[in-house]
Design a protein around this motif. Structure first.
Motif, PDB file in Angstrom:
ATOM      1  N   TYR A  71     -12.460   4.535 -27.895  1.00 22.92           N
ATOM      2  CA  TYR A  71     -12.340   4.525 -26.429  1.00 22.92           C
ATOM      3  C   TYR A  71     -12.703   3.159 -25.863  1.00 22.92           C
ATOM      4  O   TYR A  71     -13.233   2.284 -26.566  1.00 22.92           O
ATOM      5  CB  TYR A  71     -13.261   5.603 -25.826  1.00 22.92           C
ATOM      6  N   THR A  72     -12.422   2.971 -24.572  1.00 24.59           N
ATOM      7  CA  THR A  72     -12.788   1.739 -23.864  1.00 24.59           C
ATOM      8  C   THR A  72     -13.988   2.029 -22.977  1.00 24.59           C
ATOM      9  O   THR A  72     -13.979   3.003 -22.228  1.00 24.59           O
ATOM     10  CB  THR A  72     -11.606   1.254 -22.987  1.00 24.59           C
ATOM     11  N   THR A  73     -15.003   1.190 -23.072  1.00 26.12           N
ATOM     12  CA  THR A  73     -16.196   1.405 -22.246  1.00 26.12           C
ATOM     13  C   THR A  73     -15.924   0.986 -20.809  1.00 26.12           C
ATOM     14  O   THR A  73     -14.907   0.371 -20.504  1.00 26.12           O
ATOM     15  CB  THR A  73     -17.399   0.570 -22.736  1.00 26.12           C
ATOM     16  N   ILE A  74     -16.896   1.278 -19.960  1.00 22.98           N
ATOM     17  CA  ILE A  74     -16.781   0.995 -18.542  1.00 22.98           C
ATOM     18  C   ILE A  74     -16.703  -0.512 -18.263  1.00 22.98           C
ATOM     19  O   ILE A  74     -16.254  -0.946 -17.211  1.00 22.98           O
ATOM     20  CB  ILE A  74     -17.964   1.694 -17.811  1.00 22.98           C
ATOM     21  N   CYS A  75     -17.140  -1.335 -19.256  1.00 16.81           N
ATOM     22  CA  CYS A  75     -17.041  -2.791 -19.015  1.00 16.81           C
ATOM     23  C   CYS A  75     -15.878  -3.390 -19.795  1.00 16.81           C
ATOM     24  O   CYS A  75     -15.730  -4.610 -19.870  1.00 16.81           O
ATOM     25  CB  CYS A  75     -18.351  -3.482 -19.375  1.00 16.81           C
ATOM     26  N   VAL A 120     -16.003  -2.214 -12.807  1.00 15.09           N
ATOM     27  CA  VAL A 120     -14.878  -1.379 -12.365  1.00 15.09           C
ATOM     28  C   VAL A 120     -14.287  -1.930 -11.066  1.00 15.09           C
ATOM     29  O   VAL A 120     -15.007  -2.184 -10.099  1.00 15.09           O
ATOM     30  CB  VAL A 120     -15.357   0.077 -12.127  1.00 15.09           C
ATOM     31  N   ARG A 121     -12.962  -2.111 -11.062  1.00 11.61           N
ATOM     32  CA  ARG A 121     -12.300  -2.560  -9.826  1.00 11.61           C
ATOM     33  C   ARG A 121     -11.835  -1.342  -9.024  1.00 11.61           C
ATOM     34  O   ARG A 121     -11.676  -0.258  -9.585  1.00 11.61           O
ATOM     35  CB  ARG A 121     -11.100  -3.451 -10.163  1.00 11.61           C
ATOM     36  N   VAL A 122     -11.635  -1.523  -7.734  1.00  8.65           N
ATOM     37  CA  VAL A 122     -11.237  -0.390  -6.889  1.00  8.65           C
ATOM     38  C   VAL A 122      -9.985  -0.710  -6.076  1.00  8.65           C
ATOM     39  O   VAL A 122      -9.699  -1.875  -5.784  1.00  8.65           O
ATOM     40  CB  VAL A 122     -12.375   0.043  -5.918  1.00  8.65           C
ATOM     41  N   LEU A 141     -20.937   2.555  -8.586  1.00 12.89           N
ATOM     42  CA  LEU A 141     -19.906   2.684  -9.620  1.00 12.89           C
ATOM     43  C   LEU A 141     -20.595   2.509 -10.976  1.00 12.89           C
ATOM     44  O   LEU A 141     -21.567   1.768 -11.089  1.00 12.89           O
ATOM     45  CB  LEU A 141     -18.849   1.584  -9.448  1.00 12.89           C
ATOM     46  N   PRO A 142     -20.120   3.209 -12.017  1.00 17.40           N
ATOM     47  CA  PRO A 142     -20.827   3.123 -13.305  1.00 17.40           C
ATOM     48  C   PRO A 142     -20.815   1.695 -13.858  1.00 17.40           C
ATOM     49  O   PRO A 142     -19.852   0.965 -13.664  1.00 17.40           O
ATOM     50  CB  PRO A 142     -20.035   4.070 -14.207  1.00 17.40           C
ATOM     51  N   VAL A 198     -18.108  10.095  -9.538  1.00 12.37           N
ATOM     52  CA  VAL A 198     -17.934   8.638  -9.587  1.00 12.37           C
ATOM     53  C   VAL A 198     -18.963   7.990 -10.524  1.00 12.37           C
ATOM     54  O   VAL A 198     -18.665   7.044 -11.244  1.00 12.37           O
ATOM     55  CB  VAL A 198     -18.042   8.035  -8.159  1.00 12.37           C
ATOM     56  N   GLU A 199     -20.185   8.542 -10.533  1.00 14.75           N
ATOM     57  CA  GLU A 199     -21.268   7.884 -11.278  1.00 14.75           C
ATOM     58  C   GLU A 199     -21.352   8.267 -12.752  1.00 14.75           C
ATOM     59  O   GLU A 199     -22.011   7.611 -13.528  1.00 14.75           O
ATOM     60  CB  GLU A 199     -22.623   8.220 -10.626  1.00 14.75           C
TER      61      GLU A 199
END
Length: 870
Positions: free
Chosen positions: A589-593, A321-323, A310-311, A519-520
């Motif tokens: 924007y919102t980053t991946i973290c 990132v939660r799943v 996951l990124p 996904v990546e």
């Protein structure tokens, strides 16, 4: 486009230095205006007969020439293209046009690579035309955004609206805000002003950038966009040097670079609270079709390892990132995969009309913490539904459920939906089969590409406001209504993937490769983009995988490295040659973290009162991206014939205006093209023959709708490859060579019976084999003794231990790395029935499903130009 001028054999003396000329092209008498050509424009085009203005609806200009003359009669009838061909056109003396004398795309690409390839492209000059997208170059940011982020249709804008209207060249930029930065280029710097937040102009709100002019000893600055004078806050003050520049200019990215990021403060966040990291929800259709094809088992196996990649933020140990997981057919099953559980728990929601999320705690989890419970679930899903007979599915409630789950968790995110059939179960968003071939080539054809149900428009809107992006993986075996089902992915910055008649052996690898990339890939969430300009012009229209709630804010639930927005500009006053034209794209924007950031891209263009400067600075690849998106958007409200007519008329107008105002005097019988646009006609003809615009009953509606959705989000590099595929000869390649061999013109004339050719356009990959190909080459590539033994099934190209096979596979791998989607390799034998799909990509020839050859199109456009000039 910045090509080295390239003249065909023996150009006529009158040809101006900037022009590629077509000597004998028009010794012909005018073509007979019979049949489909005669009469006034069709009633359908009346929508364009509006008061003169810079453009008609949908980015298409009104049906009127730059000289006030109405456009001559309707344009080529499709299918079938123009009556006769080049041979019919020549009057005495009989003189057939030499195909080698017309401008060649492969030559233009090769020349640019030779001239500018492997070099540094420094962005310190205003209005500088970048190398082509096909050229290999390294960007050094010195004050303007890299062409990877912003590429314009012209780098010198006309000073007045009248000039812009006269030349009819659309003024636009294609923005790919998240474009991948190659490893040998500097990543974007992140600027943090702490509590103070980013500095912006008080009046127009433009962000601090290299175009701000510091005055009054550095205590104030004048905005380059609106000229407002602003105070410099105490924390930001710095002295100026003898040139009037701040002494810390080169230490601050926002004062010396074209692209950079700011860390945003709380007032840029929803409800003034820092955002949570995004979540990915995997929603799997477990109806009979997906179980039987083996898809569900394959997907569950893959997810066990895929979730490890996951990124994540640069330098982070694991992904934030939660799943979450949902399976569905007529009803939805949610899974509690909380790390404390020994076994996953399933909750069923059968009331699909009133969608709700049955659990909050334990639905969205950290993969590393819940790994054993999740793996347990992924092992169980294929068995749990292994005996299902359920063939009906729902679809809209699935999106609704994912959106509600993200809303409840107060985070943005992405839904990955794996779906197999048209949703016919009783539920909101239920669809019926409306695929009616009788509508093709009628005024009602456009309805096939419109959304069938209002609920999907509503869902798009809700998803965007909640920062929920949708990626849709389709596995249809019959009509599935891609036009409707792709609506939400299109407007939420998502992607659509389609695998017809999916079989694990033949398509499994392609699907898994696409899923892995998806996904990546680098991505931002809950994004809003604003494009600001200096005075005199403004952004008026936006084309792309975006949602517009008003006329200025481009909203994207997510934006990834492959998505591009094409922005059109119009004058609202005169521009000055001195000041130029400034564009600033700001993406919040919102980053991946889960950090809120602003990504800024700045670009300065020239302005000129000379049309010749505009034509010199045009970029054919960006123009084609613009025309493809505006035509594909217009076709939902206009008859296809009208859309094609406008494309031809605009091509003729742009070239006629050049001829009239910029070329040196020469015989009317000569076609003279601006150097930077000399291959523009071949791309435009290719666009008109694309499956979306050609209107043939032999093409499936779903394929056409799918192609349309793809192009709406594409950047310049992708549209360039799509509309002019690479045809690469392999029979004479140097087995010790590096890289991809030089392609040849995309025409049947270039194929040879003894040859082996690879054709790719970023979506399809064909290996064409001539029937007289030498047996030893066939042996070393296919591992069979002769042409007759080669089979055309999916697995007919083995990896063998010999120089030919190794070199071929290295070429295929290199192409795969360059393209965002995986491409299934199809082997095609000369004169075999499998040749048809391959031939429709030979864009210089007559279209398989209608549409003219490049040569015929050029003759026709030339005639239109002559009519406009007389």
């Amino acid at each position: 486009m910045g090509h080295a001028p390239q003249s065909p054999p023996s150009p006529p003396a009158a040809s101006p230095p900037m022009a590629s000329s077509m000597g004998s092209m028009a010794t012909a008498p005018p073509m007979g205006m019979g049949g489909a050509f005669s009469g006034p424009p069709p009633p359908g085009s009346a929508g364009f007969q509006q008061p003169p203005g810079p453009a008609g609806p949908h980015g298409f200009p009104p049906q009127q020439g730059p000289y006030g003359a109405p456009v001559a009669g309707p344009q080529p009838a499709f299918p079938g293209g123009f009556p006769g061909g080049a041979a019919q056109m020549a009057g005495p003396p009989q003189k057939k046009l030499d195909p080698d004398s017309i401008p060649s795309t492969t030559q233009v690409i090769e020349d640019d690579q030779a001239k500018r390839g492997g070099q540094a492209y420094t962005t310190n000059q205003r209005g500088q035309v970048p190398p082509l997208v096909t050229t290999d170059f390294v960007v050094q940011d010195q004050g303007n955004a890299s062409p990877r982020f912003m590429r314009c249709t012209a780098y010198s804008f006309p000073c007045t609206a009248d000039l812009a209207k006269q030349c009819q060249v659309p003024l636009a930029t294609v923005i790919t805000p998240f474009a991948t930065i190659p490893k040998n280029e500097a990543p974007l710097y992140v600027v943090n002003h702490g509590e103070a937040g980013p500095l912006r102009c008080n009046r127009c709100k433009a962000y601090m950038c290299p175009y701000m002019q510091f005055i009054d000893g550095g205590r104030r600055y004048q905005c380059g966009f609106c000229s407002c004078v602003n105070e410099v806050p105490a924390f930001y003050f710095q002295h100026l040097d003898h040139m009037g520049r701040r002494v810390d200019m080169y230490e601050r990215p926002e004062l010396s670079l074209g692209s950079y990021e700011y860390i945003a403060t709380l007032d840029y966040c929803r409800n003034n609270r820092p955002p949570s990291p995004p979540a990915y929800i995997f929603m799997i259709d477990v109806s009979y079709a997906n179980i039987k094809s083996g898809l569900v088992k394959l997907l569950c196996e893959e997810l066990k390892t895929l979730l490890d990649s996951l990124p994540r933020e640069e330098g982070a140990e694991s992904s934030a990132v939660r799943v979450g997981f949902v399976t569905y057919n007529k009803v939805l099953h949610f899974y509690n995969v909380k790390s404390a559980l020994a076994q996953p728990q399933m909750m069923v929601v059968s009331d699909v009309a009133e969608m709700f999320v049955p659990l909050l705690d334990g639905f969205l989890v950290n993969f590393h913490e819940s790994r054993s419970v999740i793996n347990n679930l992924l092992d169980q899903i294929p068995d749990m539904f292994g005996d299902t007979n359920e063939s009906e599915t729902v679809f809209a409630p699935v999106i609704q459920a994912g959106m509600e789950a993200l809303k409840a968790a107060e985070c943005s995110g992405k839904l990955f939906i794996f779906h197999s059939s048209i949703p016919t179960a009783e539920a909101p968003g239920k669809l019926k089969n409306r695929d009616d071939k009788k509508l093709v080539n009628t005024d009602k054809e456009k309805t096939l590409f419109q959304t069938q149900q209002r609920i999907y428009d509503q869902l798009s809107k809700e998803c965007v406001s909640g920062g929920c992006s949708v990626d849709l993986f389709l596995f249809p075996s019959q009509y599935i209504d891609v036009a409707t089902m792709g609506e939400v992915p299109l407007h939420t910055g998502g992607s659509v993937y389609k695998y017809c008649n999916f079989q694990v052996e033949a398509d499994g690898d392609n699907f898994l490769s696409d899923l892995r990339k998806d996904v990546e890939k680098p991505i931002g969430f809950d994004a809003i983009m604003r494009v600001r300009t200096s005075t005199g012009f403004r952004a008026t229209d936006f084309f792309g995988a975006v949602y517009m709630n008003n006329t200025t804010d481009v909203e994207m639930a997510a934006v990834d490295c492959d998505k591009a927005v094409t922005v059109e500009f119009k004058h609202d006053d005169a521009l000055s040659e001195e000041a130029g034209a400034l564009i600033q794209c700001a993406l919040l924007y919102t980053t991946i973290c889960g950090q809120r950031r602003l990504r800024i891209h700045n670009l300065a263009l020239n302005c000129s009162s000379q049309l010749a400067d505009l034509y010199k600075s045009c970029e054919t690849d960006a123009l084609v991206n613009f025309f493809a998106k505006s035509a594909y958007r217009a076709m939902v409200t206009q008859p296809l014939k009208t859309v094609r007519d406008i494309l031809v008329s605009q091509t003729a107008h742009m070239l006629a205006c050049y001829r009239k105002n910029c070329a040196s005097p020469s015989a009317v019988s000569q076609l003279i093209l601006p150097d930077a646009m000399k291959v523009f006609p071949v791309y435009m003809n290719s666009l008109m023959k694309s499956p979306v615009l050609v209107g043939s009953v032999e093409l499936s509606t779903d394929d056409r709708a799918f192609h349309r959705l793809l192009v709406m989000g594409m950047g310049v590099e992708e549209t360039q490859a799509l509309f002019y595929p690479r045809l690469i000869p392999l029979h004479n390649m140097d087995t010790a060579g590096e890289g991809v061999p030089t392609p040849v013109r995309c025409s049947e004339d270039r194929l040879s019976e003894g040859g082996l050719f690879l054709l790719e356009n970023g979506r399809h990959l064909f290996l064409w084999l001539g029937q007289a190909c030498p047996p030893d080459l066939i042996q070393s590539v296919f591992n069979v003794p002769s042409f007759a033994h080669v089979s055309c099934d999916g697995n007919s190209l083995p990896k063998l231990d010999n120089p030919h096979s190794e070199r071929l596979w290295s070429i295929i791998d290199r192409i795969a790395v360059q393209r965002p989607h995986s491409m299934k390799l199809l082997v095609v034998k000369q004169k075999d029935k499998t040749e048809m799909p391959f031939r429709q990509h030979l864009v210089e020839d007559k279209g398989v499903h209608g549409g003219s050859s490049y040569m015929d199109f050029l003759c026709y456009v030339h005639r239109e130009i002559r009519q406009l000039l007389t």
